[in-house]
Design a protein around this motif. Structure first.
Motif, short mmCIF file in Angstrom:
data_model
loop_
_atom_site.label_atom_id
_atom_site.label_comp_id
_atom_site.label_asym_id
_atom_site.label_seq_id
_atom_site.Cartn_x
_atom_site.Cartn_y
_atom_site.Cartn_z
N SER A 86 -29.07 18.09 -104.90
CA SER A 86 -29.10 17.38 -106.17
C SER A 86 -27.79 17.60 -106.92
O SER A 86 -27.12 18.61 -106.75
N ARG A 88 -27.49 11.50 -112.46
CA ARG A 88 -28.28 12.65 -112.02
C ARG A 88 -29.15 12.19 -110.86
O ARG A 88 -29.84 11.19 -110.96
N MET A 111 -30.12 12.76 -106.24
CA MET A 111 -29.92 13.34 -104.92
C MET A 111 -28.71 12.70 -104.24
O MET A 111 -28.54 11.48 -104.27
#
Length: 122
Positions: free
Chosen positions: A97, A40, A42
């Motif tokens: 993201s 998880r 950017m």
């Protein structure tokens, strides 16, 4: 002449075995959808030649665990802004993201590399 009863018993068990296998696979699929993503963070870079994005991976609590290259597996599910798409990864995803579920091994390179079975981009 052999007794036909054992064959009948074996055949009556077959549908039960198939039912249990089907239920087991369905439960596993539901569990995978509910499971937390493995990666998880950017998207910070895109590599055209391999079709990979570099994600600055954040663990729970926003702890930085380092970058990881992600490519899509052959039958991966790619969801962008809530819609399942058939597009491939590209440079327009940099800065967004992502949440990634992986289904295989992580290559011990630096940064590590792996393939996603599901990727959700926000």
């Amino acid at each position: 002449m052999s007794n036909p009863m054992p064959i009948v018993r074996r055949l009556s068990i077959l549908p039960m075995i198939l039912l249990l296998l089907t239920l087991g696979c369905a439960e596993q699929s539901e569990e995978q959808e509910k499971a937390e993503p493995h990666v998880r963070g950017m998207i910070t870079d895109f590599e055209l030649e391999r079709g990979q994005v570099l994600i600055d991976n954040k663990e729970d609590g926003s702890v930085d665990s380092g970058p990881i290259w992600i490519s899509l597996s052959k039958n991966a599910e790619l969801i962008i802004e809530g819609k399942t798409v058939t597009a491939s990864l590209d440079e327009i995803l940099v800065g967004r993201s992502a949440e990634v579920w992986i289904g295989g091994v992580i290559a011990q390179s630096y940064p590590p590399q792996t393939q996603a079975v599901k990727m959700v981009i926000h």
